[in-house]
Write a protein that holds these residues in place. Sequence first.
Motif, PDB file in Angstrom:
ATOM      1  N   UNK A 162      34.151  82.948  36.048  1.00 37.68           N
ATOM      2  CA  UNK A 162      34.319  83.539  37.393  1.00 37.68           C
ATOM      3  C   UNK A 162      35.785  83.540  37.827  1.00 37.68           C
ATOM      4  N   UNK A 163      36.699  83.638  36.830  1.00 37.72           N
ATOM      5  CA  UNK A 163      38.118  83.525  37.195  1.00 37.72           C
ATOM      6  C   UNK A 163      38.575  84.638  38.146  1.00 37.72           C
ATOM      7  N   UNK A 164      37.955  85.816  38.081  1.00 36.05           N
ATOM      8  CA  UNK A 164      38.397  86.887  39.005  1.00 36.05           C
ATOM      9  C   UNK A 164      38.055  86.554  40.461  1.00 36.05           C
ATOM     10  N   UNK A 165      36.878  85.951  40.685  1.00 32.96           N
ATOM     11  CA  UNK A 165      36.515  85.542  42.057  1.00 32.96           C
ATOM     12  C   UNK A 165      37.480  84.456  42.537  1.00 32.96           C
ATOM     13  N   UNK A 166      37.877  83.561  41.624  1.00 33.63           N
ATOM     14  CA  UNK A 166      38.827  82.495  41.997  1.00 33.63           C
ATOM     15  C   UNK A 166      40.174  83.105  42.375  1.00 33.63           C
ATOM     16  N   UNK A 167      40.635  84.051  41.520  1.00 29.12           N
ATOM     17  CA  UNK A 167      41.967  84.642  41.756  1.00 29.12           C
ATOM     18  C   UNK A 167      41.983  85.536  42.992  1.00 29.12           C
ATOM     19  N   UNK A 168      40.957  86.386  43.144  1.00 28.87           N
ATOM     20  CA  UNK A 168      41.014  87.424  44.181  1.00 28.87           C
ATOM     21  C   UNK A 168      40.727  86.893  45.588  1.00 28.87           C
ATOM     22  N   UNK A 169      39.708  86.038  45.719  1.00 29.77           N
ATOM     23  CA  UNK A 169      39.376  85.591  47.087  1.00 29.77           C
ATOM     24  C   UNK A 169      39.152  84.090  47.204  1.00 29.77           C
ATOM     25  N   UNK A 170      39.714  83.345  46.206  1.00 32.00           N
ATOM     26  CA  UNK A 170      39.830  81.896  46.348  1.00 32.00           C
ATOM     27  C   UNK A 170      38.554  81.107  46.138  1.00 32.00           C
ATOM     28  N   UNK A 171      37.595  81.660  45.360  1.00 34.14           N
ATOM     29  CA  UNK A 171      36.320  80.967  45.149  1.00 34.14           C
ATOM     30  C   UNK A 171      36.487  79.687  44.316  1.00 34.14           C
ATOM     31  N   UNK A 172      35.777  78.622  44.696  1.00 35.72           N
ATOM     32  CA  UNK A 172      35.679  77.418  43.855  1.00 35.72           C
ATOM     33  C   UNK A 172      34.377  76.712  44.192  1.00 35.72           C
ATOM     34  N   UNK A 173      33.580  76.407  43.168  1.00 36.29           N
ATOM     35  CA  UNK A 173      32.305  75.728  43.452  1.00 36.29           C
ATOM     36  C   UNK A 173      32.554  74.234  43.695  1.00 36.29           C
ATOM     37  N   UNK A 174      31.629  73.591  44.451  1.00 28.88           N
ATOM     38  CA  UNK A 174      31.858  72.184  44.822  1.00 28.88           C
ATOM     39  C   UNK A 174      30.846  71.222  44.228  1.00 28.88           C
ATOM     40  N   UNK A 175      29.697  71.716  43.753  1.00 29.71           N
ATOM     41  CA  UNK A 175      28.616  70.802  43.362  1.00 29.71           C
ATOM     42  C   UNK A 175      28.444  70.744  41.848  1.00 29.71           C
ATOM     43  N   UNK A 176      28.284  69.528  41.304  1.00 27.05           N
ATOM     44  CA  UNK A 176      27.947  69.378  39.887  1.00 27.05           C
ATOM     45  C   UNK A 176      26.458  69.038  39.757  1.00 27.05           C
ATOM     46  N   UNK A 177      25.995  68.878  38.510  1.00 24.86           N
ATOM     47  CA  UNK A 177      24.557  68.680  38.280  1.00 24.86           C
ATOM     48  C   UNK A 177      24.051  67.395  38.922  1.00 24.86           C
ATOM     49  N   UNK A 178      24.854  66.332  38.850  1.00 27.01           N
ATOM     50  CA  UNK A 178      24.363  65.070  39.395  1.00 27.01           C
ATOM     51  C   UNK A 178      24.303  65.131  40.928  1.00 27.01           C
ATOM     52  N   UNK A 179      25.282  65.771  41.593  1.00 24.25           N
ATOM     53  CA  UNK A 179      25.213  65.953  43.069  1.00 24.25           C
ATOM     54  C   UNK A 179      23.955  66.725  43.422  1.00 24.25           C
ATOM     55  N   UNK A 180      23.755  67.814  42.682  1.00 24.51           N
ATOM     56  CA  UNK A 180      22.635  68.715  42.993  1.00 24.51           C
ATOM     57  C   UNK A 180      21.293  67.987  42.855  1.00 24.51           C
ATOM     58  N   UNK A 181      21.141  67.228  41.765  1.00 24.34           N
ATOM     59  CA  UNK A 181      19.874  66.522  41.532  1.00 24.34           C
ATOM     60  C   UNK A 181      19.625  65.513  42.645  1.00 24.34           C
ATOM     61  N   UNK A 182      20.656  64.793  43.022  1.00 25.61           N
ATOM     62  CA  UNK A 182      20.519  63.776  44.079  1.00 25.61           C
ATOM     63  C   UNK A 182      20.108  64.435  45.405  1.00 25.61           C
ATOM     64  N   UNK A 183      20.783  65.515  45.769  1.00 22.41           N
ATOM     65  CA  UNK A 183      20.481  66.178  47.052  1.00 22.41           C
ATOM     66  C   UNK A 183      19.064  66.740  47.024  1.00 22.41           C
ATOM     67  N   UNK A 184      18.709  67.402  45.936  1.00 26.43           N
ATOM     68  CA  UNK A 184      17.371  67.996  45.860  1.00 26.43           C
ATOM     69  C   UNK A 184      16.304  66.908  45.915  1.00 26.43           C
ATOM     70  N   UNK A 185      16.485  65.861  45.142  1.00 23.33           N
ATOM     71  CA  UNK A 185      15.479  64.798  45.085  1.00 23.33           C
ATOM     72  C   UNK A 185      15.310  64.143  46.466  1.00 23.33           C
ATOM     73  N   UNK A 186      16.409  63.965  47.174  1.00 21.75           N
ATOM     74  CA  UNK A 186      16.322  63.313  48.490  1.00 21.75           C
ATOM     75  C   UNK A 186      15.706  64.218  49.549  1.00 21.75           C
ATOM     76  N   UNK A 187      15.807  65.533  49.384  1.00 20.09           N
ATOM     77  CA  UNK A 187      15.432  66.426  50.489  1.00 20.09           C
ATOM     78  C   UNK A 187      14.163  67.244  50.300  1.00 20.09           C
ATOM     79  N   UNK A 188      13.699  67.407  49.054  1.00 19.18           N
ATOM     80  CA  UNK A 188      12.482  68.202  48.843  1.00 19.18           C
ATOM     81  C   UNK A 188      11.309  67.518  49.556  1.00 19.18           C
ATOM     82  N   UNK A 189      10.562  68.297  50.351  1.00 13.01           N
ATOM     83  CA  UNK A 189       9.413  67.752  51.104  1.00 13.01           C
ATOM     84  C   UNK A 189       8.131  68.152  50.402  1.00 13.01           C
ATOM     85  N   UNK A 190       7.278  67.174  50.058  1.00  9.87           N
ATOM     86  CA  UNK A 190       6.012  67.544  49.392  1.00  9.87           C
ATOM     87  C   UNK A 190       4.807  67.099  50.222  1.00  9.87           C
TER      88      UNK A 190
END
Length: 310
Positions: free
Chosen positions: A282-310
């Motif tokens: 995604x280097x063009x999105x980074x260069x043209x309008x400053x995109x950068x992702x913030x979440x890695x797999x371990x952040x994502x798993x932790x957030x999902x596990x803590x927040x999913x309502x069953x």
Amino acid sequence: MKKILVVGSSGQIGTELVLELRNRFGTQNVVASDIRKPESLPEGPFEELDIMNAEVLSAVVSKHGINEVYLLAALLSATAEKNPEFAWKLNMEGLFNVLNLAKDKVIKKVFWPSSIAVFGPTTPRVNTPQFTVMEPSTVYGISKLAGERWCEYYAKQYGVDVRSIRYPGLISYTSLPGGGTTDYAVDIFYSAKKKEKFSCFLKEDTPLPMMYMEDAIRATIDIMEAPEEQIKIKSSYNLAGISFTPEEIYNEVRKLSPDFEIEYKPDFRQAIADSWPGSIDDSRAQEDWGWKSRYNLSDLAQIMFNNVQV
Ligand code: NAD
Ligand code: AKB
């Protein structure tokens, strides 16, 4: 003054996008619309609207003085394969109805999402470039690729300000996904929380590009708010978050729920996943309008596990 219409607002992305747009631009300035009401209707304007009906769309736009449209209504990959003709009709007619309002200068700006589904089996799968071979083999991918070409055409021929991202599979807990091939990566958390064995419809070693919803919402509003001259690609931008296989996300969830079990029962969605990239450049999105992702797999798993309502 900004007056935004979100079409397809009751879905996985719309539910969260409307909330964030209302936070930023004011509740009354963001009109939600869908063919179905959301499960819990948040405060703020809502219109029942079928995007294939151009007259009703025009009436809603004029009633609220809308100048920006975020068009989310579509059939996703797995559902589209079950009803290819209707998927083509919805995905294309909806886009034309909105692009034509922009062509006629009734609205000023359009957001329309594309997908990693625009790529196909002949595309390089690792770190898939922005510009490369694109021969999608699903009706969903064909409609997204055609949509990208029309966005670029309307931008170049008619000066329409349309902005687009090729979303990867999106992962969130507020609203369930709407029938895609990447949905397993959301479903796995519901099984883990219910302490059930998870039956995965993809093979364990199938890598796919994914992203946590908060990153996707930020990217969506960032591309729409960027100065027009920074948006050099008028078709759609590659966007990357995290790439992983079912086995990798399972191992991450098992750190949070050690007894959690998985079985692999690949179905028709395996062929769709096999035709898509495993990771995205995604280097063009980074260069043209400053995109950068913030979440890695371990952040994502932790957030999902803590927040999913069953
Ligand atoms: P979703 O299926 O969860 O939501 C789509 C919404 O559109 C639903 O609420 C549905 O009721 C509504 N809708 C359907 N037909 C309509 C019509 N005729 N008129 C008005 N509304 C209608 O989908 P989503 O995941 O929120 O995806 C939104 C957009 O983002 C789609 O274009 C999709 O292709 C794209 N996208 C999504 C993902 C993802 O992982 N969620 C990834 C890539 C691209
Ligand atoms: C799907 O799986 O269909 C979507 C997408 C990647 O476009 N999540």
